[in-house]
Structure formats: structure tokens, C-alpha cells
Design an enzyme around this catalytic site. Structure first.
Site, PDB file in Angstrom:
ATOM      1  N   ASN A 137      10.916   4.998 -18.177  1.00  0.00           N
ATOM      2  CA  ASN A 137      11.418   4.562 -16.873  1.00  0.00           C
ATOM      3  C   ASN A 137      12.861   4.071 -16.908  1.00  0.00           C
ATOM      4  O   ASN A 137      13.600   4.236 -15.956  1.00  0.00           O
ATOM      5  CB  ASN A 137      10.533   3.447 -16.301  1.00  0.00           C
ATOM      6  CG  ASN A 137       9.139   3.930 -15.957  1.00  0.00           C
ATOM      7  OD1 ASN A 137       8.162   3.302 -16.307  1.00  0.00           O
ATOM      8  ND2 ASN A 137       9.036   5.065 -15.278  1.00  0.00           N
TER       9      ASN A 137
ATOM     10  N   GLU B 236      14.910  -0.170  -8.255  1.00  0.00           N
ATOM     11  CA  GLU B 236      14.393  -1.156  -9.225  1.00  0.00           C
ATOM     12  C   GLU B 236      15.262  -1.192 -10.487  1.00  0.00           C
ATOM     13  O   GLU B 236      14.752  -1.093 -11.594  1.00  0.00           O
ATOM     14  CB  GLU B 236      12.964  -0.766  -9.635  1.00  0.00           C
ATOM     15  CG  GLU B 236      11.927  -0.829  -8.545  1.00  0.00           C
ATOM     16  CD  GLU B 236      10.528  -0.496  -9.074  1.00  0.00           C
ATOM     17  OE1 GLU B 236      10.314   0.649  -9.511  1.00  0.00           O
ATOM     18  OE2 GLU B 236       9.674  -1.387  -9.064  1.00  0.00           O
TER      19      GLU B 236
ATOM     20  N   ALA C 212       0.837  -1.207   0.000  1.00  0.00           N
ATOM     21  CA  ALA C 212       0.000   0.000   0.000  1.00  0.00           C
ATOM     22  C   ALA C 212       0.870   1.254   0.000  1.00  0.00           C
ATOM     23  O   ALA C 212       0.825   2.065   0.927  1.00  0.00           O
ATOM     24  CB  ALA C 212      -0.957  -0.026   1.191  1.00  0.00           C
ATOM     25  N   GLY C 213       1.665   1.402  -1.054  1.00  0.00           N
ATOM     26  CA  GLY C 213       2.424   2.635  -1.261  1.00  0.00           C
ATOM     27  C   GLY C 213       1.675   3.510  -2.246  1.00  0.00           C
ATOM     28  O   GLY C 213       0.440   3.443  -2.355  1.00  0.00           O
TER      29      GLY C 213
ATOM     30  N   SER D 132       9.770   7.494  -9.190  1.00  0.00           N
ATOM     31  CA  SER D 132       9.681   6.546  -8.073  1.00  0.00           C
ATOM     32  C   SER D 132      11.076   6.084  -7.661  1.00  0.00           C
ATOM     33  O   SER D 132      11.317   5.798  -6.487  1.00  0.00           O
ATOM     34  CB  SER D 132       8.778   5.369  -8.437  1.00  0.00           C
ATOM     35  OG  SER D 132       9.175   4.774  -9.645  1.00  0.00           O
TER      36      SER D 132
ATOM     37  N   LYS E 198       5.999   1.992 -21.968  1.00  0.00           N
ATOM     38  CA  LYS E 198       6.120   2.710 -20.683  1.00  0.00           C
ATOM     39  C   LYS E 198       7.567   2.713 -20.212  1.00  0.00           C
ATOM     40  O   LYS E 198       8.085   3.697 -19.694  1.00  0.00           O
ATOM     41  CB  LYS E 198       5.205   2.043 -19.636  1.00  0.00           C
ATOM     42  CG  LYS E 198       5.386   2.576 -18.205  1.00  0.00           C
ATOM     43  CD  LYS E 198       4.622   3.851 -17.954  1.00  0.00           C
ATOM     44  CE  LYS E 198       5.116   4.683 -16.780  1.00  0.00           C
ATOM     45  NZ  LYS E 198       4.739   4.209 -15.478  1.00  0.00           N
TER      46      LYS E 198
ATOM     47  N   ASN F 216       6.235  -0.998 -12.557  1.00  0.00           N
ATOM     48  CA  ASN F 216       7.030  -0.656 -13.734  1.00  0.00           C
ATOM     49  C   ASN F 216       8.008  -1.777 -14.060  1.00  0.00           C
ATOM     50  O   ASN F 216       8.279  -2.647 -13.238  1.00  0.00           O
ATOM     51  CB  ASN F 216       7.848   0.615 -13.460  1.00  0.00           C
ATOM     52  CG  ASN F 216       7.029   1.886 -13.618  1.00  0.00           C
ATOM     53  OD1 ASN F 216       6.123   1.948 -14.439  1.00  0.00           O
ATOM     54  ND2 ASN F 216       7.370   2.909 -12.841  1.00  0.00           N
TER      55      ASN F 216
ATOM     56  N   ILE G 165       1.148   3.675  -5.568  1.00  0.00           N
ATOM     57  CA  ILE G 165       0.257   3.093  -6.573  1.00  0.00           C
ATOM     58  C   ILE G 165      -0.784   2.172  -5.933  1.00  0.00           C
ATOM     59  O   ILE G 165      -1.955   2.168  -6.318  1.00  0.00           O
ATOM     60  CB  ILE G 165       1.088   2.350  -7.647  1.00  0.00           C
ATOM     61  CG1 ILE G 165       2.044   3.338  -8.350  1.00  0.00           C
ATOM     62  CG2 ILE G 165       0.197   1.630  -8.645  1.00  0.00           C
ATOM     63  CD1 ILE G 165       1.366   4.527  -9.024  1.00  0.00           C
ATOM     64  N   GLY G 166      -0.384   1.413  -4.934  1.00  0.00           N
ATOM     65  CA  GLY G 166      -1.338   0.536  -4.246  1.00  0.00           C
ATOM     66  C   GLY G 166      -2.461   1.341  -3.607  1.00  0.00           C
ATOM     67  O   GLY G 166      -3.639   0.965  -3.673  1.00  0.00           O
TER      68      GLY G 166
HETATM   69  N1  LIG Z   1       5.027   6.154  -7.932  1.00  0.00           N
HETATM   70  C1  LIG Z   1       4.722   6.312  -9.238  1.00  0.00           C
HETATM   71  O1  LIG Z   1       4.401   7.417  -9.712  1.00  0.00           O
HETATM   72  C2  LIG Z   1       4.702   5.127 -10.129  1.00  0.00           C
HETATM   73  C3  LIG Z   1       5.179   3.905  -9.725  1.00  0.00           C
HETATM   74  N2  LIG Z   1       5.080   2.832 -10.569  1.00  0.00           N
HETATM   75  C4  LIG Z   1       5.569   1.518 -10.184  1.00  0.00           C
HETATM   76  O2  LIG Z   1       4.624   0.967  -9.270  1.00  0.00           O
HETATM   77  C5  LIG Z   1       5.293   0.046  -8.373  1.00  0.00           C
HETATM   78  C6  LIG Z   1       4.986   0.482  -6.936  1.00  0.00           C
HETATM   79  O3  LIG Z   1       5.590   1.766  -6.798  1.00  0.00           O
HETATM   80  P1  LIG Z   1       5.181   2.806  -5.674  1.00  0.00           P
HETATM   81  O4  LIG Z   1       3.767   2.670  -5.328  1.00  0.00           O
HETATM   82  O5  LIG Z   1       5.707   4.120  -6.124  1.00  0.00           O
HETATM   83  O6  LIG Z   1       6.062   2.256  -4.472  1.00  0.00           O
HETATM   84  P2  LIG Z   1       6.056   2.697  -2.937  1.00  0.00           P
HETATM   85  O7  LIG Z   1       7.463   2.563  -2.478  1.00  0.00           O
HETATM   86  O8  LIG Z   1       5.350   4.003  -2.774  1.00  0.00           O
HETATM   87  O9  LIG Z   1       5.163   1.593  -2.272  1.00  0.00           O
HETATM   88  C7  LIG Z   1       5.529   0.257  -2.141  1.00  0.00           C
HETATM   89  C8  LIG Z   1       4.777  -0.282  -0.961  1.00  0.00           C
HETATM   90  O10 LIG Z   1       4.975  -1.681  -0.892  1.00  0.00           O
HETATM   91  C9  LIG Z   1       5.131  -2.018   0.473  1.00  0.00           C
HETATM   92  N3  LIG Z   1       5.779  -3.305   0.601  1.00  0.00           N
HETATM   93  C10 LIG Z   1       6.950  -3.693   0.086  1.00  0.00           C
HETATM   94  N4  LIG Z   1       7.205  -4.965   0.410  1.00  0.00           N
HETATM   95  C11 LIG Z   1       6.154  -5.373   1.172  1.00  0.00           C
HETATM   96  C12 LIG Z   1       5.834  -6.567   1.844  1.00  0.00           C
HETATM   97  N5  LIG Z   1       6.644  -7.630   1.772  1.00  0.00           N
HETATM   98  N6  LIG Z   1       4.698  -6.627   2.559  1.00  0.00           N
HETATM   99  C13 LIG Z   1       3.864  -5.558   2.620  1.00  0.00           C
HETATM  100  N7  LIG Z   1       4.112  -4.397   2.011  1.00  0.00           N
HETATM  101  C14 LIG Z   1       5.256  -4.303   1.299  1.00  0.00           C
HETATM  102  C15 LIG Z   1       5.944  -0.887   1.021  1.00  0.00           C
HETATM  103  O11 LIG Z   1       5.864  -0.906   2.423  1.00  0.00           O
HETATM  104  P3  LIG Z   1       7.014  -0.289   3.361  1.00  0.00           P
HETATM  105  O12 LIG Z   1       6.840   1.187   3.247  1.00  0.00           O
HETATM  106  O13 LIG Z   1       6.696  -0.862   4.669  1.00  0.00           O
HETATM  107  O14 LIG Z   1       8.327  -0.769   2.785  1.00  0.00           O
HETATM  108  C16 LIG Z   1       5.231   0.298   0.375  1.00  0.00           C
HETATM  109  O15 LIG Z   1       4.111   0.684   1.126  1.00  0.00           O
HETATM  110  C17 LIG Z   1       6.775   0.131  -8.731  1.00  0.00           C
HETATM  111  O16 LIG Z   1       7.107  -0.904  -9.620  1.00  0.00           O
HETATM  112  C18 LIG Z   1       6.896   1.494  -9.446  1.00  0.00           C
HETATM  113  O17 LIG Z   1       7.970   1.536 -10.366  1.00  0.00           O
HETATM  114  C19 LIG Z   1       4.445   2.927 -11.784  1.00  0.00           C
HETATM  115  C20 LIG Z   1       3.964   4.112 -12.225  1.00  0.00           C
HETATM  116  C21 LIG Z   1       4.109   5.328 -11.467  1.00  0.00           C
HETATM  117  C1  LIG Z   2       7.955   9.052 -13.766  1.00  0.00           C
HETATM  118  C2  LIG Z   2       6.728   8.174 -13.794  1.00  0.00           C
HETATM  119  C3  LIG Z   2       5.623   8.766 -12.973  1.00  0.00           C
HETATM  120  C4  LIG Z   2       6.221   8.128 -15.235  1.00  0.00           C
HETATM  121  O1  LIG Z   2       7.175   7.793 -16.148  1.00  0.00           O
HETATM  122  C5  LIG Z   2       7.009   6.796 -13.284  1.00  0.00           C
HETATM  123  O2  LIG Z   2       6.555   5.831 -13.845  1.00  0.00           O
HETATM  124  C6  LIG Z   2       7.837   6.581 -12.070  1.00  0.00           C
HETATM  125  O3  LIG Z   2       8.036   7.528 -11.281  1.00  0.00           O
HETATM  126  O4  LIG Z   2       8.291   5.460 -11.889  1.00  0.00           O
END
Ligand SMILES: NC(=O)C1=CN([C@@H]2O[C@H](COP(=O)(O)OP(=O)(O)OC[C@H]3O[C@@H](n4cnc5c(N)ncnc54)[C@H](OP(=O)(O)O)[C@@H]3O)[C@@H](O)[C@H]2O)C=CC1
Ligand SMILES: CC(C)(CO)C(=O)C(=O)O
Length: 329
Positions: free
Chosen positions: A209, A286, A8-9, A274, A205, A103, A11-12
Site C-alpha cells: 500500500n 490516505e 459503509a464503503g 483504494s 500489508k 490500511n 470494506i465496510g
Molecule cells: N477498497 C479496498 O480494496 C481496500 C481498502 N482498504 C482500506 O479500508 C479502509 C476503507 O476503505 P474503503 O472501504 O475502500 O473506503 P470507501 O471510500 O469505499 O468507504 C469509506 C466509507 O466511509 C464513509 N464515511 C467516511 N466518513 C464517515 C463519517 N464521518 N460518517 C459516516 N460514514 C463515513 C464514506 O461515506 P461517504 O461516501 O459519505 O464519504 C464511505 O462510505 C481504508 O483504510 C482503505 O485503505 C483495505 C484493503 C482493501
Molecule cells: C490494492 C489493495 C486492494 C491491496 O493491496 C489495497 O489494499 C487497496 O486498494 O488499498
């Protein structure tokens, strides 16, 4: 529908909050630490360009407490995926859809392909095959997230821009289950495209990235500055052309030019990718799924990638020096 968000970060939270806000789904989350505590107190929360969105969630650190789901959205960073794969079994039944909202090149990427990389098991993303063993391709729906978000506080995300999702069958075609999932996501406010060849969308995409993310992490620069510097922009454009040649060999040529793609990235403004968010927070980067897998596929299909190699090498050294990437690979 029973939907579990694993991770739940940024994107979640975005996906979970929108689904929960419809009031139509039983949304749960596997979370830990301060995120788990915040979810149990406040539910799922997002703020951003589309205004506040929130909804209830049942959160636990233990997947067994949440039971078998209809859909599991995996939204952890790639270095956390092997651990998720080892622990996910209690959430999965024979018909559970596993949707990795991440991603990079996923572990199943080549399993559904025909052509020169058909069936290739990517060592850069799943070195010992453990992810593929626990997350069978038959349960997977590929997903590409076209949104920019960050965590503003535990359990709450900021959605800077975008609510686009592309989903598709790893083996291609548009199935009934993809069409049904598209309806659910659209009802939750996403702009969802059902792709007939999700690998093509993943590769497109990744164009941004695999360049912008590592460069932003190394330099500490937001996307506008990466694209704004003419020399760095040229480097990213040339690296994108290398990856474009790999895509052509794999059967999914990109029709856009790097300049057209930069124009889209420019709309993000001063966004911390990210990977930059990870670097600043001292979290593992990543690099393997975003850049290493592109190199691996290039080697496999005989396309030289000197610029992608250079970006990988610089980001690897940066990551090792800062404890964000393993020393020995
Ligand atoms: N942010 C963005 O704008 C974008 C991100 N993405 C991709 O989406 C994916 C997720 O990114 P994003 O949401 O930014 O990441 P975040 O770091 O914001 O969130 C990841 C979450 O996963 C949790 N987590 C990791 N391991 C576990 C586990 N074993 N059990 C429970 N929770 C866990 C983390 O918890 P904890 O904090 O406790 O470690 C954190 O809350 C990545 O692949 C990213 O590249 C794609 C498009 C855009
Ligand atoms: C930069 C962005 C939002 C779009 O390319 C992305 O996917 C990331 O931060 O990992």
C-alpha cells in the site's frame, strides 16, 4: 452479537454484508447521504468473485440512535478517522471491541510494541492525540484486510478478490476475545487469521500500500500497470527494502522478497487501488497513514528512506494540486 459498521464503503459493506447474511447478528451502520438512503432501502449488498451476498441493516447518521455495540468495525478512510473518533462514544461500552478495518499504520501501533518505538505517539496519524483519546487501546482489536473491493453504487460493493482478515491484540498474544471474533468472522465466510503480533501483519500489508497506492494515484494506473513497468517496479521494490529495514529495527523483519510480493499483487489484475479510487472521486488521500507514518518511524529508528520520501513528496504535491491533501503540514 450487536455489530456496527462505521463507514459503509467498499470494506465496510463487505464485512457488514457477510455478517448480516449469517442471520445471527444485529448489524447496524453509521452512514450518510446516498449511502444511508440506499442502506435503508436495500440493506447491505456485495457482488463479486464469491457471488452476491446481502443482509439487513439498521442504518443511521447518528451513532446515538444505534446504541452500545459488542463490536464496532471502523471502515472509513484515514482522513475521516478523527471525525469518527469524536462521534463514536454512543456506540462504545467498556467491553466493546473496536476493529479498525483500515490500511496503513494505526494510531495505536507503537503502544503495544516493545523496543525502540515503544509507546511512540505517531504525529503523522494522530497529530493532536484526539484519536487515541477517544479510541482507547484496551478496546482495540487490530485488523488487516486482505481483500480488494470498490463501491459499485451507494450501499453496494464489488469484491474483486480476497476475503482474508488478520486480527490481533495490539499488545500481542492471542486472547479469548480475538479467538471469539475469529469464530464469528469465519462463520461469516472470511478466512481469518488470529495473529500473535498484529503489527507484523500491518507492516507486511503496508509494503504494497505505501508504494502501489500513491503511485497508482499519481499516475492513474491500475495495479497491473504499476507492477508491469520495470522501472516503476524497481522503484517500488527498493522502497519496500527501505521499509523492510525499518521493520527489522522494530522487531518484525519481512521474510518475503519484493518480487514475491509483486507476484501476489499481480493476481489482482487491473485493480484501481483504494487511493486511486479516492483521487478519481476527488476525496482526501490516505497519504499520512500509508506513507508519512513509515517515514516517521524510519526517522525515529534511524533508517534513511530516500525513495519513500520521494514517493511521499510526489504524492503530496499531486494531492495538493488536486485538492486531495492539505497545503500546510
Ligand atoms: N477498497 C479496498 O480494496 C481496500 C481498502 N482498504 C482500506 O479500508 C479502509 C476503507 O476503505 P474503503 O472501504 O475502500 O473506503 P470507501 O471510500 O469505499 O468507504 C469509506 C466509507 O466511509 C464513509 N464515511 C467516511 N466518513 C464517515 C463519517 N464521518 N460518517 C459516516 N460514514 C463515513 C464514506 O461515506 P461517504 O461516501 O459519505 O464519504 C464511505 O462510505 C481504508 O483504510 C482503505 O485503505 C483495505 C484493503 C482493501
Ligand atoms: C490494492 C489493495 C486492494 C491491496 O493491496 C489495497 O489494499 C487497496 O486498494 O488499498
Amino acid at each position: 452479537m450487536k455489530v456496527c459498521i462505521y463507514g459503509a464503503g467498499a470494506i465496510g459493506l463487505l464485512i457488514g454484508a457477510r455478517l448480516a447474511a449469517t442471520g445471527k447478528h444485529d448489524v447496524s451502520a453509521v452512514a450518510r447521504g446516498m449511502t444511508l438512503a440506499a442502506l435503508n432501502e436495500h440493506g447491505l449488498r456485495v457482488d463479486g468473485f464469491a457471488g452476491p451476498i446481502s443482509g439487513p441493516v439498521r442504518a443511521s447518521a447518528d451513532p446515538a440512535a444505534l446504541g452500545v455495540q459488542d463490536v464496532v468495525v471502523i471502515a472509513v478512510k484515514a482522513p475521516g478517522l478523527a471525525d469518527v473518533a469524536r462521534r463514536i462514544a454512543p456506540l462504545l461500552g467498556p467491553h466493546t471491541l473496536v476493529v479498525p478495518a483500515m490500511n496503513g499504520v494505526p494510531w495505536w501501533f507503537c503502544q503495544g510494541l516493545s523496543g525502540p518505538a515503544a509507546g511512540l505517539a505517531l504525529k503523522s496519524v494522530d497529530p493532536d492525540g484526539g484519536i487515541a483519546a477517544h479510541l482507547p487501546i484496551d478496546n482495540v482489536i487490530g485488523c488487516v484486510v486482505h481483500a480488494a473491493a470498490s463501491v459499485s453504487e451507494p450501499g453496494k460493493a464489488w469484491n474483486q478478490m480476497g476475503r482474508g482478515l488478520v486480527i490481533g491484540e495490539p499488545r500481542g498474544g492471542v486472547s479469548e476475545r480475538v479467538a471469539a471474533l475469529k469464530t464469528v468472522l469465519d462463520e461469516a465466510g472470511f478466512e481469518t487469521i488470529a495473529s500473535e503480533m498484529i503489527q507484523r501483519d500491518i507492516w507486511y500489508k503496508l509494503w504494497g500500500n505505501m508504494t502501489t497506492n500513491p503511485i497508482s494515484a499519481i499516475t492513474g494506473a491500475t495495479t497491473d500497470r504499476v507492477i508491469g513497468d520495470e522501472l516503476v517496479r524497481q522503484l517500488t521494490s527498493d522502497a519496500m527494502l527501505e521499509s523492510g529495514r525499518i521493520g527489522e529495527r522494530l522487531g518484525f523483519a519481512i521474510t518475503q522478497t519484493p518480487a514475491e510480493r509483486h507476484a501476489i499483487t499481480r493476481k489482482l489484475g487491473a485493480f484501481k487501488t483504494s487511493m486511486l479510487q479516492d483521487a478519481e472521486a476527488g476525496r482526501a488521500i490516505e497519504l499520512d497513514s500509508l506513507v508519512g507514518a513509515v517515514r516517521e518511524l524510519g526517522q525515529h529508528v534511524g533508517v534513511a528512506t530516500p525513495l519513500i520520501d520521494a514517493i511521499f513528496g510526489l504524492a503530496r504535491v499531486f494531492g495538493q494540486v488536486h485538492g486531495l491533501y492539505p497545503e500546510a503540514r
